[in-house]
Design a protein around this motif. Structure first.
Motif, PDB file in Angstrom:
ATOM      1  N   ARG A 104       0.886  -1.459  -0.169  1.00 27.27           N
ATOM      2  CA  ARG A 104      -0.365   0.028  -0.019  1.00 27.27           C
ATOM      3  C   ARG A 104       0.337   1.338   0.368  1.00 27.27           C
ATOM      4  O   ARG A 104       0.586   2.014  -0.570  1.00 27.27           O
ATOM      5  CB  ARG A 104      -0.726  -0.208   0.829  1.00 27.27           C
ATOM      6  CG  ARG A 104      -1.835   0.971   0.962  1.00 27.27           C
ATOM      7  CD  ARG A 104      -3.332   1.057   2.078  1.00 27.27           C
ATOM      8  NE  ARG A 104      -3.617  -0.134   2.316  1.00 27.27           N
ATOM      9  CZ  ARG A 104      -3.914  -1.222   3.493  1.00 27.27           C
ATOM     10  NH1 ARG A 104      -3.273  -1.517   4.171  1.00 27.27           N
ATOM     11  NH2 ARG A 104      -4.794  -2.444   2.914  1.00 27.27           N
ATOM     12  N   ASP A 105       2.182   1.214   0.854  1.00 21.86           N
ATOM     13  CA  ASP A 105       3.239   2.321   0.760  1.00 21.86           C
ATOM     14  C   ASP A 105       3.286   2.595  -0.659  1.00 21.86           C
ATOM     15  O   ASP A 105       3.763   3.825  -1.293  1.00 21.86           O
ATOM     16  CB  ASP A 105       4.305   1.674   1.996  1.00 21.86           C
ATOM     17  CG  ASP A 105       3.520   2.049   3.028  1.00 21.86           C
ATOM     18  OD1 ASP A 105       2.494   3.241   3.368  1.00 21.86           O
ATOM     19  OD2 ASP A 105       4.104   1.561   3.993  1.00 21.86           O
ATOM     20  N   LEU A 106       3.887   1.372  -1.270  1.00 22.96           N
ATOM     21  CA  LEU A 106       4.039   1.459  -2.688  1.00 22.96           C
ATOM     22  C   LEU A 106       3.561   2.400  -3.741  1.00 22.96           C
ATOM     23  O   LEU A 106       3.723   3.307  -4.372  1.00 22.96           O
ATOM     24  CB  LEU A 106       5.119   0.052  -2.923  1.00 22.96           C
ATOM     25  CG  LEU A 106       6.220   0.004  -2.420  1.00 22.96           C
ATOM     26  CD1 LEU A 106       6.529  -1.749  -2.491  1.00 22.96           C
ATOM     27  CD2 LEU A 106       7.890   0.432  -3.387  1.00 22.96           C
ATOM     28  N   GLU A 143     -19.778   7.898   7.589  1.00 21.82           N
ATOM     29  CA  GLU A 143     -19.755   7.788   9.152  1.00 21.82           C
ATOM     30  C   GLU A 143     -18.198   7.511   9.225  1.00 21.82           C
ATOM     31  O   GLU A 143     -17.596   8.041  10.388  1.00 21.82           O
ATOM     32  CB  GLU A 143     -21.135   6.922   9.139  1.00 21.82           C
ATOM     33  CG  GLU A 143     -21.706   7.757   8.514  1.00 21.82           C
ATOM     34  CD  GLU A 143     -23.435   6.581   9.240  1.00 21.82           C
ATOM     35  OE1 GLU A 143     -22.964   5.123   9.732  1.00 21.82           O
ATOM     36  OE2 GLU A 143     -24.258   6.659   9.139  1.00 21.82           O
ATOM     37  N   ALA A 144     -17.809   6.059   9.240  1.00 22.38           N
ATOM     38  CA  ALA A 144     -16.067   5.598   9.251  1.00 22.38           C
ATOM     39  C   ALA A 144     -15.496   6.594   9.458  1.00 22.38           C
ATOM     40  O   ALA A 144     -14.991   7.280   9.941  1.00 22.38           O
ATOM     41  CB  ALA A 144     -16.137   4.520   9.314  1.00 22.38           C
ATOM     42  N   PRO A 156     -14.764  -0.870   5.312  1.00 21.43           N
ATOM     43  CA  PRO A 156     -14.375   0.420   5.672  1.00 21.43           C
ATOM     44  C   PRO A 156     -12.710   0.275   6.682  1.00 21.43           C
ATOM     45  O   PRO A 156     -12.642   0.980   6.609  1.00 21.43           O
ATOM     46  CB  PRO A 156     -16.138   0.159   6.967  1.00 21.43           C
ATOM     47  CG  PRO A 156     -16.636  -0.899   6.316  1.00 21.43           C
ATOM     48  CD  PRO A 156     -15.885  -1.960   6.100  1.00 21.43           C
ATOM     49  N   ARG A 157     -13.062  -0.439   8.084  1.00 21.03           N
ATOM     50  CA  ARG A 157     -11.378  -1.049   8.662  1.00 21.03           C
ATOM     51  C   ARG A 157     -10.387  -0.592   7.135  1.00 21.03           C
ATOM     52  O   ARG A 157      -9.615   0.591   8.169  1.00 21.03           O
ATOM     53  CB  ARG A 157     -11.336  -2.111   8.875  1.00 21.03           C
ATOM     54  CG  ARG A 157     -10.351  -1.930  10.486  1.00 21.03           C
ATOM     55  CD  ARG A 157     -10.043  -3.260  10.395  1.00 21.03           C
ATOM     56  NE  ARG A 157     -10.341  -4.527   9.434  1.00 21.03           N
ATOM     57  CZ  ARG A 157      -9.779  -5.913  10.068  1.00 21.03           C
ATOM     58  NH1 ARG A 157      -9.971  -6.495  10.905  1.00 21.03           N
ATOM     59  NH2 ARG A 157      -9.819  -6.904   8.977  1.00 21.03           N
ATOM     60  N   GLU A 158     -10.355  -1.312   6.542  1.00 20.43           N
ATOM     61  CA  GLU A 158      -9.127  -0.782   5.370  1.00 20.43           C
ATOM     62  C   GLU A 158      -8.936   0.426   4.895  1.00 20.43           C
ATOM     63  O   GLU A 158      -8.113   1.067   4.552  1.00 20.43           O
ATOM     64  CB  GLU A 158      -8.922  -2.785   4.066  1.00 20.43           C
ATOM     65  CG  GLU A 158      -9.015  -3.679   4.571  1.00 20.43           C
ATOM     66  CD  GLU A 158      -8.020  -3.640   5.625  1.00 20.43           C
ATOM     67  OE1 GLU A 158      -6.912  -3.520   5.037  1.00 20.43           O
ATOM     68  OE2 GLU A 158      -8.033  -3.879   6.878  1.00 20.43           O
ATOM     69  N   VAL A 159     -10.055   0.216   4.561  1.00 26.58           N
ATOM     70  CA  VAL A 159     -10.732   2.018   3.823  1.00 26.58           C
ATOM     71  C   VAL A 159      -9.997   3.336   5.017  1.00 26.58           C
ATOM     72  O   VAL A 159      -9.152   3.818   4.410  1.00 26.58           O
ATOM     73  CB  VAL A 159     -11.734   2.435   3.315  1.00 26.58           C
ATOM     74  CG1 VAL A 159     -12.186   4.229   2.738  1.00 26.58           C
ATOM     75  CG2 VAL A 159     -12.372   1.398   2.477  1.00 26.58           C
ATOM     76  N   VAL A 160     -10.752   2.807   5.929  1.00 27.53           N
ATOM     77  CA  VAL A 160      -9.946   4.031   6.840  1.00 27.53           C
ATOM     78  C   VAL A 160      -8.677   4.119   7.048  1.00 27.53           C
ATOM     79  O   VAL A 160      -7.729   5.080   7.334  1.00 27.53           O
ATOM     80  CB  VAL A 160     -10.868   3.893   8.414  1.00 27.53           C
ATOM     81  CG1 VAL A 160      -9.634   5.106   9.618  1.00 27.53           C
ATOM     82  CG2 VAL A 160     -11.763   4.031   7.600  1.00 27.53           C
ATOM     83  N   LYS A 161      -7.677   2.610   7.079  1.00 30.97           N
ATOM     84  CA  LYS A 161      -6.170   2.611   6.981  1.00 30.97           C
ATOM     85  C   LYS A 161      -6.285   3.030   6.021  1.00 30.97           C
ATOM     86  O   LYS A 161      -4.597   3.740   6.550  1.00 30.97           O
ATOM     87  CB  LYS A 161      -6.049   1.656   7.618  1.00 30.97           C
ATOM     88  CG  LYS A 161      -6.652   0.639   8.574  1.00 30.97           C
ATOM     89  CD  LYS A 161      -6.330  -0.738   8.917  1.00 30.97           C
ATOM     90  CE  LYS A 161      -4.699  -1.495   8.388  1.00 30.97           C
ATOM     91  NZ  LYS A 161      -4.162  -3.096   8.284  1.00 30.97           N
ATOM     92  N   ALA A 162      -6.188   3.500   5.146  1.00 34.53           N
ATOM     93  CA  ALA A 162      -5.856   3.739   3.868  1.00 34.53           C
ATOM     94  C   ALA A 162      -5.433   5.158   3.660  1.00 34.53           C
ATOM     95  O   ALA A 162      -4.977   5.339   3.338  1.00 34.53           O
ATOM     96  CB  ALA A 162      -6.172   2.962   2.516  1.00 34.53           C
ATOM     97  N   ALA A 163      -6.937   5.317   4.130  1.00 32.09           N
ATOM     98  CA  ALA A 163      -6.539   6.881   4.091  1.00 32.09           C
ATOM     99  C   ALA A 163      -5.819   7.810   5.219  1.00 32.09           C
ATOM    100  O   ALA A 163      -5.363   8.464   5.225  1.00 32.09           O
ATOM    101  CB  ALA A 163      -8.580   7.728   4.595  1.00 32.09           C
TER     102      ALA A 163
END
Length: 233
Positions: free
Chosen positions: A48-50, A204-205, A163-170
């Motif tokens: 994801r960082d790359l 919301e998340a 949603p958890r992964e979306v928040v982490k990525a943001a």
């Protein structure tokens, strides 16, 4: 958390074996190439960082070995493996015209020099996909695009978005706002009840971590429907 500690149905290797490589995101495919992460960060986190650092897969295709090795957790061995894979992708004749076109549109998108650049980019990137994919555009406080990442891939008719992964990525992208997009291989650019529910859940998340959702596009062929324009946000 190590990938080995994830639920089996969420692990990239197991999902690839069960659903095929098309079901994995760019970051997950990169993670399988890297094999291991580093202390406190999984291989998917590195992937994801790359992707985020290079503004998506199109940007990553132009990265050199030294650039890859400069990212914390990569090291010379991982960088060499990924550089070799990217070079093979660059040499694939059938891929080059599309990759170059995407790269040109990405420049327009990041510079915000052309009206409709977001729609153009999404139509080109998602319009002809045979399977559903979920894309996230990260923006700064001035609503300038700073990164693009394909977070999830699915089947012919659906994709699972966490949603958890979306928040982490943001948070990893240090985003102040986001734009979502996913495709409908059926060719119908109309939101389903599930699409509307997911958008509300994600909004919301992300509100809990002060990240705004500016829009959600549904792409079908040359069509790109905007939730914001339809008053669905």
């Amino acid at each position: 958390m190590r990938i080995a500690d994830w639920p089996e149905g969420e692990r990239p290797r197991e999902r690839l074996l069960a659903q095929g490589a098309g079901a994995l995101t760019d970051a997950e495919l990169i993670a399988l190439c890297l094999r291991t992460g580093m202390r406190g960060r999984s291989a998917v986190d590195l992937g994801r960082d790359l992707v985020a650092r290079h503004g998506g897969l199109a940007g990553l295709l132009s990265a050199g070995h030294r650039d890859l090795a400069s990212i914390q957790g990569m090291g010379p061995a991982k960088a060499a493996i990924l550089a070799a894979i990217l070079e093979l992708a660059r040499r694939a004749p059938s891929m080059l015209p599309h990759a170059e076109q995407v790269a040109r549109l990405a420049v327009r998108l990041f510079d915000l020099t052309a009206p409709g650049a977001v729609r153009d980019y999404l139509r080109l990137t998602l319009g002809s996909r045979p399977r559903e994919a979920f894309l996230c555009l990260f923006l700064d406080a001035q609503h300038r695009v700073t990164g693009i990442e394909e977070l999830f891939r699915g089947t012919l008719s659906q994709t699972s978005v966490y949603p958890r992964e979306v928040v982490k990525a943001a948070l990893a992208a240090n985003a102040a706002a986001v734009i979502f997009a996913h495709n409908h291989p059926s060719g119908v650019a109309q939101p389903s009840q599930a699409d509307e529910l997911l958008t509300r859940q994600l909004k919301e998340a992300l509100a809990l971590v002060d990240v705004r959702v500016l829009d959600h596009f549904i792409v079908a062929g040359n069509q790109a429907l905007s939730f914001a324009e339809r008053g669905l946000l």
